[in-house]
Design a protein around this motif. Structure first.
Motif, PDB file in Angstrom:
ATOM      1  N   LYS A  73       0.826  -1.208   0.000  1.00 39.91           N
ATOM      2  CA  LYS A  73       0.000   0.000   0.000  1.00 39.91           C
ATOM      3  C   LYS A  73       0.862   1.261   0.000  1.00 39.91           C
ATOM      4  O   LYS A  73       0.560   2.240  -0.693  1.00 39.91           O
ATOM      5  CB  LYS A  73      -0.939  -0.003   1.208  1.00 39.91           C
ATOM      6  N   ASP A  74       1.935   1.244   0.784  1.00 40.27           N
ATOM      7  CA  ASP A  74       2.828   2.401   0.837  1.00 40.27           C
ATOM      8  C   ASP A  74       3.491   2.639  -0.519  1.00 40.27           C
ATOM      9  O   ASP A  74       3.643   3.783  -0.962  1.00 40.27           O
ATOM     10  CB  ASP A  74       3.904   2.198   1.904  1.00 40.27           C
ATOM     11  N   ALA A  75       3.891   1.564  -1.188  1.00 39.98           N
ATOM     12  CA  ALA A  75       4.524   1.691  -2.497  1.00 39.98           C
ATOM     13  C   ALA A  75       3.555   2.288  -3.509  1.00 39.98           C
ATOM     14  O   ALA A  75       3.933   3.160  -4.309  1.00 39.98           O
ATOM     15  CB  ALA A  75       5.013   0.329  -2.978  1.00 39.98           C
ATOM     16  N   MET A  76       2.317   1.857  -3.473  1.00 39.87           N
ATOM     17  CA  MET A  76       1.329   2.383  -4.414  1.00 39.87           C
ATOM     18  C   MET A  76       0.966   3.826  -4.097  1.00 39.87           C
ATOM     19  O   MET A  76       0.750   4.629  -5.001  1.00 39.87           O
ATOM     20  CB  MET A  76       0.085   1.494  -4.399  1.00 39.87           C
ATOM     21  N   ALA A  77       0.910   4.156  -2.812  1.00 43.39           N
ATOM     22  CA  ALA A  77       0.559   5.524  -2.414  1.00 43.39           C
ATOM     23  C   ALA A  77       1.621   6.523  -2.860  1.00 43.39           C
ATOM     24  O   ALA A  77       1.318   7.699  -3.088  1.00 43.39           O
ATOM     25  CB  ALA A  77       0.374   5.590  -0.899  1.00 43.39           C
ATOM     26  N   ALA A  78       2.858   6.056  -2.974  1.00 43.60           N
ATOM     27  CA  ALA A  78       3.950   6.941  -3.380  1.00 43.60           C
ATOM     28  C   ALA A  78       3.998   7.148  -4.892  1.00 43.60           C
ATOM     29  O   ALA A  78       4.741   8.007  -5.371  1.00 43.60           O
ATOM     30  CB  ALA A  78       5.284   6.381  -2.895  1.00 43.60           C
ATOM     31  N   ALA A  79       3.222   6.370  -5.637  1.00 44.81           N
ATOM     32  CA  ALA A  79       3.219   6.475  -7.104  1.00 44.81           C
ATOM     33  C   ALA A  79       2.062   7.348  -7.570  1.00 44.81           C
ATOM     34  O   ALA A  79       1.018   7.415  -6.912  1.00 44.81           O
ATOM     35  CB  ALA A  79       3.124   5.087  -7.717  1.00 44.81           C
ATOM     36  N   GLU A  80       2.240   7.994  -8.715  1.00 46.95           N
ATOM     37  CA  GLU A  80       1.202   8.868  -9.267  1.00 46.95           C
ATOM     38  C   GLU A  80       0.687   8.305 -10.583  1.00 46.95           C
ATOM     39  O   GLU A  80       1.484   7.954 -11.457  1.00 46.95           O
ATOM     40  CB  GLU A  80       1.749  10.280  -9.484  1.00 46.95           C
ATOM     41  N   GLY A  81      -0.630   8.248 -10.703  1.00 49.24           N
ATOM     42  CA  GLY A  81      -1.253   7.789 -11.936  1.00 49.24           C
ATOM     43  C   GLY A  81      -1.330   6.274 -12.020  1.00 49.24           C
ATOM     44  O   GLY A  81      -0.543   5.557 -11.397  1.00 49.24           O
ATOM     45  N   PRO A  82      -2.295   5.763 -12.793  1.00 46.24           N
ATOM     46  CA  PRO A  82      -2.528   4.319 -12.872  1.00 46.24           C
ATOM     47  C   PRO A  82      -1.324   3.509 -13.353  1.00 46.24           C
ATOM     48  O   PRO A  82      -1.070   2.419 -12.833  1.00 46.24           O
ATOM     49  CB  PRO A  82      -3.684   4.209 -13.873  1.00 46.24           C
ATOM     50  N   VAL A  83      -0.578   4.023 -14.315  1.00 38.90           N
ATOM     51  CA  VAL A  83       0.559   3.265 -14.846  1.00 38.90           C
ATOM     52  C   VAL A  83       1.614   3.049 -13.761  1.00 38.90           C
ATOM     53  O   VAL A  83       2.061   1.926 -13.522  1.00 38.90           O
ATOM     54  CB  VAL A  83       1.181   3.966 -16.069  1.00 38.90           C
ATOM     55  N   GLU A  84       2.010   4.124 -13.110  1.00 41.17           N
ATOM     56  CA  GLU A  84       3.038   4.002 -12.072  1.00 41.17           C
ATOM     57  C   GLU A  84       2.528   3.251 -10.852  1.00 41.17           C
ATOM     58  O   GLU A  84       3.277   2.540 -10.183  1.00 41.17           O
ATOM     59  CB  GLU A  84       3.558   5.388 -11.669  1.00 41.17           C
TER      60      GLU A  84
END
Length: 200
Positions: A73-84
């Motif tokens: 969850k932390d890794a996804m929260a740090a990314a912007e936009g669906p691709v990242e």
């Protein structure tokens, strides 16, 4: 083991000790005395906090799964936009050398327990469902923004990603794939199901 200040601390210490024992000799071989020796306490002390070894295994699985999900969850929260975000979800699900591989191995060691322990089986179902939900959310987001042209419903695709992760993780644990190869395979799957050229 240092004397804990409270029951929560003692339980956490026993969970760590049980995890080490499982990693060392496997869940199907671990006995109560093995956990007690790892924790430097008596078997009776373990049973004061957990009614039996199966209850302790359930606590170990819950702790390992929760830690794994927080990292994702932390890794996804740090990314912007669906691709990242999808890249982050894939990357965080790969059993990279070190803590990633260790946590994956621990969860796999405990999977046989789920076949005979309903509490662990239920924890496993919840774990699978929560991982699926991470994928479902990002896939649905990409579809809604027009960045992904999905080949199926987000929930079904999320399930396929998690199933692939489990299968590929076993490849790594038995030495037939590397973490880099697993990430490449999952990225190729992402391109196939999203139609986005950033993957593959």
């Amino acid at each position: 083991m240092p004397r804990p200040r409270n029951q929560a601390e003692r339980r956490a210490q026993l969970i760590d000790a049980a995890a080490r024992a499982v990693m060392s000799i496997g869940a199907t071989a671990v006995k109560l005395r093995d956990v007690a020796a790892e924790a430097d306490v008596t078997p009776a002390s373990v049973l004061y906090y957990y009614s039996d070894l199966q209850e302790l295994f359930s606590a170990v699985f819950d702790h390992a799964a929760a830690t794994y999900l927080v990292i994702r969850k932390d890794a996804m929260a740090a990314a912007e936009g669906p691709v990242e975000q999808l890249r982050a979800c894939i990357h965080s699900g790969v059993p990279w050398p070190g803590k990633g591989e260790e946590s994956t191995r621990l969860l796999f060691e405990l999977f046989p327990v789920a076949l005979r322990n309903e509490a662990v089986a239920q924890a496993h179902r919840l774990f699978f469902g929560r991982q699926t939900e991470l994928y479902r959310q990002v896939l649905a987001h990409g579809r809604d923004t027009g960045e992904f042209a999905l080949t199926a419903e987000p929930l079904a695709l999320g399930r396929s990603f998690v199933a692939l992760e489990d299968g590929y993780a076993m490849d790594l644990l038995v030495g037939t794939a590397t973490a880099e190869e697993i990430e490449a395979r999952l990225s190729a799957h992402a391109r196939m199901v999203t139609g986005h050229p950033a993957f593959g």
